[in-house]
Design a protein around this motif. Structure first.
Motif, short mmCIF file in Angstrom:
data_model
loop_
_atom_site.label_atom_id
_atom_site.label_comp_id
_atom_site.label_asym_id
_atom_site.label_seq_id
_atom_site.Cartn_x
_atom_site.Cartn_y
_atom_site.Cartn_z
N VAL A 611 0.85 -1.21 0.00
CA VAL A 611 0.00 0.00 0.00
C VAL A 611 0.87 1.24 0.00
CG1 VAL A 611 -1.93 -1.11 1.20
CG2 VAL A 611 -0.14 0.00 2.53
N PRO A 612 0.30 2.39 -0.42
CA PRO A 612 1.08 3.63 -0.41
C PRO A 612 1.35 4.13 1.00
CG PRO A 612 -1.09 3.98 -1.44
CD PRO A 612 -1.06 2.58 -0.96
N HIS A 613 2.48 4.81 1.17
CA HIS A 613 2.80 5.42 2.46
C HIS A 613 3.17 6.88 2.25
CE1 HIS A 613 2.66 1.57 4.46
NE2 HIS A 613 3.39 1.08 3.49
N PRO A 614 2.35 7.80 2.77
CA PRO A 614 2.66 9.22 2.68
C PRO A 614 3.65 9.60 3.77
CG PRO A 614 0.52 8.88 3.72
CD PRO A 614 1.04 7.52 3.39
N HIS A 665 7.16 10.31 10.05
CA HIS A 665 6.23 9.18 10.12
C HIS A 665 5.34 9.08 8.90
CE1 HIS A 665 2.57 11.59 11.21
NE2 HIS A 665 3.47 12.45 11.66
N CYS A 666 4.62 7.99 8.86
CA CYS A 666 3.65 7.79 7.79
C CYS A 666 2.40 8.58 8.15
CB CYS A 666 3.32 6.31 7.66
SG CYS A 666 2.14 5.99 6.33
N HIS A 667 1.85 9.33 7.16
CA HIS A 667 0.64 10.09 7.46
C HIS A 667 -0.63 9.31 7.12
CE1 HIS A 667 -1.45 13.70 8.71
NE2 HIS A 667 -0.28 14.15 9.09
N ASN A 668 -0.49 8.01 6.84
CA ASN A 668 -1.65 7.16 7.04
C ASN A 668 -1.61 6.95 8.55
OD1 ASN A 668 -3.36 5.00 7.55
ND2 ASN A 668 -3.07 4.20 5.48
N LEU A 669 -2.43 7.74 9.26
CA LEU A 669 -2.24 7.83 10.71
C LEU A 669 -2.51 6.50 11.40
CD1 LEU A 669 -3.73 11.40 11.13
CD2 LEU A 669 -1.33 10.74 11.20
N LYS A 670 -3.24 5.62 10.72
CA LYS A 670 -3.43 4.28 11.28
C LYS A 670 -2.09 3.56 11.31
CE LYS A 670 -8.22 3.45 10.99
NZ LYS A 670 -8.89 4.20 9.90
N HIS A 671 -1.33 3.70 10.24
CA HIS A 671 -0.01 3.07 10.21
C HIS A 671 0.89 3.65 11.31
CE1 HIS A 671 -0.44 2.11 5.61
NE2 HIS A 671 -1.34 1.49 6.35
N ALA A 672 0.85 4.97 11.43
CA ALA A 672 1.69 5.61 12.44
C ALA A 672 1.33 5.09 13.82
CB ALA A 672 1.53 7.12 12.36
N GLY A 675 2.99 2.01 14.87
CA GLY A 675 4.44 1.98 15.00
C GLY A 675 5.24 2.43 13.81
N MET A 676 4.56 2.95 12.75
CA MET A 676 5.32 3.37 11.57
C MET A 676 5.79 4.80 11.75
SD MET A 676 4.32 3.02 7.60
CE MET A 676 5.57 3.39 6.38
N MET A 677 6.70 4.97 12.69
CA MET A 677 7.22 6.31 12.95
C MET A 677 8.62 6.21 13.54
SD MET A 677 5.53 7.45 16.50
CE MET A 677 4.69 6.34 17.60
CU CU Z 1 2.02 3.93 5.97
#
Ligand code: CU
Ligand code: C2O
Length: 700
Positions: A611-614, A665-672, A675-677
């Protein structure tokens, strides 16, 4: 993206085929009759054939992925060569001729087998081991891919994996050798008693189960975010720079151990004195709001509205915003997304301040130095709070310029979940606006959702005048040469595009792809929406004209960081699941990128997930240098939120000119939130704030 899935499927199939082959070949010696042996061997030869074909397929997918960029496959190639290619090659050299011999022996022209099979030959290590090694190697490759992606980028981890591989091969070797010798002596079927064998197998199974479950329990434990922790406790990555003296832990211990003094984020603030040019108060409160569509939302609002009030200031203004929390029990903050404010004004709970609890307030003061389209949002529990409505537009108009467009319209894309559980968006209806023909128009598109969104502007030619607040150089007309087809604008989650055009004398529609929704501009506020003919996607990498930048692709970078993004099976805060990892880790085990003030920094994003990651860096603008090895060829493209699609590698550069500790961090805030930060930390900067279950702070 498709290729990434195929590649993963191949890894799984390789494991399946070579695993079965390895298992079967190890048990040849225990097969009872000769004809069964023969058919089993034949079956194995067919399996090996498939296995080799798969390997060839895998080599093809890997090389295609590698053509995107070496970073895409760097870690997997080293490992897979030793774990898979070598064993399969040796199986072809050592095992296959022996298997063929077995099938041939005893078939002397006649259908009936006459000559006895040399049973000892069935358990020769030279026959069995290579196939077992391929099975083991492909199993390890699968496990590494699913659980430990990107880890082998570090040599130490690579060596550990290979050592484990070698050790297990050693054990298999010994087992096979013993089997071979016992058979040799008894000149017949293996004289290892079946009961013994069963016992041995069950004991090893038990050991494996115990091993795996304790590993699960330990990892689950280890992933728990402690009650209190400093956000700076990550493993430091110096981006290849020679580490300066006194580096080690002077940051972590919050004490200066060398001549350079440390500074706290609480001292890195905006002008404390002076009358502000613009003063706002934003009060966070729960409120039921009604969208233009009629949907009702149990929203979390600023000043009773969601989106919150549009804040408009002039470039250079001293801005003072007082945040008051009326009744959001979880606490709130204000973050100025994309605007490079001093670190202490950045509004990240647990890093630059404590979350503002009900009844409390916090005042932000900073100079709005960058003109353009920005937005603000709570950076406490952001994945929930932004979705519920704690966000708004923050527009900085150019200093001396009178507003250059007669019509300056902010368009936010946001999706809430409404009270009846369905999702409701701002652009769900057709909103009509009167715009006199001939007047200059600026549309400021702001995507506050977690996913990229496609916009189409139909009925006029137009320019993308700015990305993420920064003007582009010499933008050209889109929807060109005629305005009969509409370019697709793919706007990153958290990103902004400014579109400019002169209002024609027919209606213009801004939509997300259907003429039944969006914003319809026309001279009289009436008229039919134009039909949308979808055109090619707008690509900022080659749009507009180049212009000198303070640094570029050929500059010398003081620090170079790599973020390899995978989707892996892991534990995050005690929970097991699939998470998006950076360099194989999720927070708090993600690295901390260390820089010194003045450094020129390069970061490379590699998206190997589906999936894309902003990717959003606080406090700095990143200049896009290249995508998939192709250098940026258009206008300088400065961004703060860069959408990185699956299968893409982006290189960006920035100057470390804003000391502090910054979220990256990733601005798909669900990802963040999962732990995606990580953090970009300036050496010598400390933060007294903490996150963890015993604090009120939960930045994502
Ligand atoms: Cu992401
Ligand atoms: Cu818009 Cu770290 O956020």
């Amino acid at each position: 993206m498709f290729l990434i899935i195929v590649d993963l499927a191949m890894i799984f199939l390789l494991f399946l085929i070579w695993g079965i082959a390895g298992f079967r070949v190890g048990h040849l010696a225990f097969v009872s009759t000769e004809s069964r042996i023969r058919s089993s061997v034949r079956g194995n030869i067919v399996l090996l054939g498939f296995g080799v074909l798969l390997l060839l397929g895998k080599i093809v997918t890997t090389s295609i992925l590698g053509s995107i960029g070496w970073l895409f496959i760097r870690d997997t190639v080293n490992l897979q060569f030793v774990l898979i290619v070598l064993p399969i090659a040796s199986a072809l050299v050592f095992s296959v001729p022996r298997l063929l011999n077995i099938v041939r022996s005893g078939i002397n022209g006649s259908e009936q087998a006459t000559e006895a099979i040399d049973r000892a030959a069935l358990s020769t290590p030279a026959l069995v081991l290579p196939i077992q090694a391929a099975g083991l190697g492909s199993a390890m490759d699968l496990i590494l891919t699913l659980f430990f992606p990107a880890k082998s980028m570090q040599w130490s981890n690579l060596v550990v994996s290979l050592a484990i591989f070698a050790a297990v091969i050693g054990v298999l070797w010994v087992i096979q050798l013993r089997r071979f010798q016992t058979i040799d002596r008894s000149e017949g079927r293996s004289n290892i008693r079946p009961t013994h064998r069963a016992l041995r197998i069950s004991i090893s199974m038990l050991l494996v189960i115990i091993g795996v479950s304790s590993w699960f329990m330990l990892s689950s434990q280890a992933s728990r975010i402690p009650d209190r922790m400093s956000m700076m406790s990550g493993k430091m990555d110096f981006g290849g720079a020679a580490v300066t003296t006194g580096h080690d832990m002077s940051v972590m211990n919050h004490t200066a151990s060398d001549s350079s003094k440390t500074v706290s984020v609480t001292d890195l603030v905006g002008p404390q004195n002076g009358e502000p040019d613009k003063k706002f108060t934003l009060t966070a409160e729960k409120k039921t709001v009604q969208l233009p569509t009629g949907a009702t939302i149990d929203a979390w609002t600023y000043n009773g509205q969601s989106p919150g009030p549009e804040l408009r200031v002039k470039q250079g203004d001293l801005v003072e915003v007082t945040l008051v929390n009326k009744d959001i029990e979880e606490g709130v903050t204000l973050h100025w997304h994309g605007q490079n404010v001093p670190n202490g004004e950045d509004g990240v709970s647990g890093l630059t301040q404590d979350a503002v609890m009900p009844g409390q307030s916090f005042t932000y003061r900073f100079r709005a130095n960058q003109a353009g389209s920005y937005w603000y949002h709570s950076h406490q529990q952001s994945s929930e709070q932004v979705e519920k409505g704690l966000f708004g537009a923050f527009i900085v108009e150019p200093r001396n310029n009178q507003r250059s467009e007669a019509e300056d319209i902010v368009v936010m894309n946001h999706t809430w979940s409404s009270t009846n559980g369905s999702s409701a968006g701002l652009l769900d209806t057709l909103e009509r606006r009167k715009v006199a023909s001939g007047s200059p128009v600026r549309l400021r598109l702001i995507n506050t959702d977690n996913k990229p969104i496609s916009f189409y502007l139909t009925g006029t030619k137009y320019k993308v005048a700015a990305i993420d607040g920064t003007d582009l150089n010499a933008p050209t007309d889109l929807n060109a040469p005629t305005d009969l087809q509409s370019n697709r604008l793919e706007l990153a989650a958290g990103g902004r595009y400014d579109l400019t055009f002169i209002m024609p004398d027919k209606p213009v529609l801004l939509s997300t792809g259907s003429s039944a929704n969006g914003i319809l501009l026309s001279a009289d506020g009436k008229g039919a929406a134009p039909e949308i003919v979808k055109g090619p996607v707008f690509d900022p990498l080659s749009y507009g004209s180049p212009k000198t930048t303070p640094f570029g692709q050929d500059s010398h970078y003081d620090r170079e960081f790599v973020m390899v993004i995978d989707n892996k099976l892991a534990f995050f805060d005690g929970k097991f699941g699939r998470f998006h990892s950076i360099n194989g880790e999720v927070f708090p085990n993600t690295p901390m990128f260390m820089v010194k003030e003045g450094d020129l920094v390069k970061t490379t994003f590699v998206n190997r997930s589906f999936v894309p990651h902003p990717m959003h860096l606080h406090g700095h603008k990143m200049l896009v240098l290249s995508r998939n090895g192709k250098p940026a060829a258009g206008s300088p493209w400065w961004t703060d939120t860069l959408n990185v699609n699956p299968g893409e590698i982006y290189e960006v550069g920035f100057r470390a000119d804003n000391p502090g500790i910054w979220m990256d961090h990733c601005h798909n805030l669900k990802h963040a939130a999962e732990g995606m930060m990580l953090h970009l930390a300036y050496e010598g900067v400390t933060s007294p704030f903490e996150v963890g279950h015993a604090t009120q702070n939960q930045p994502e």
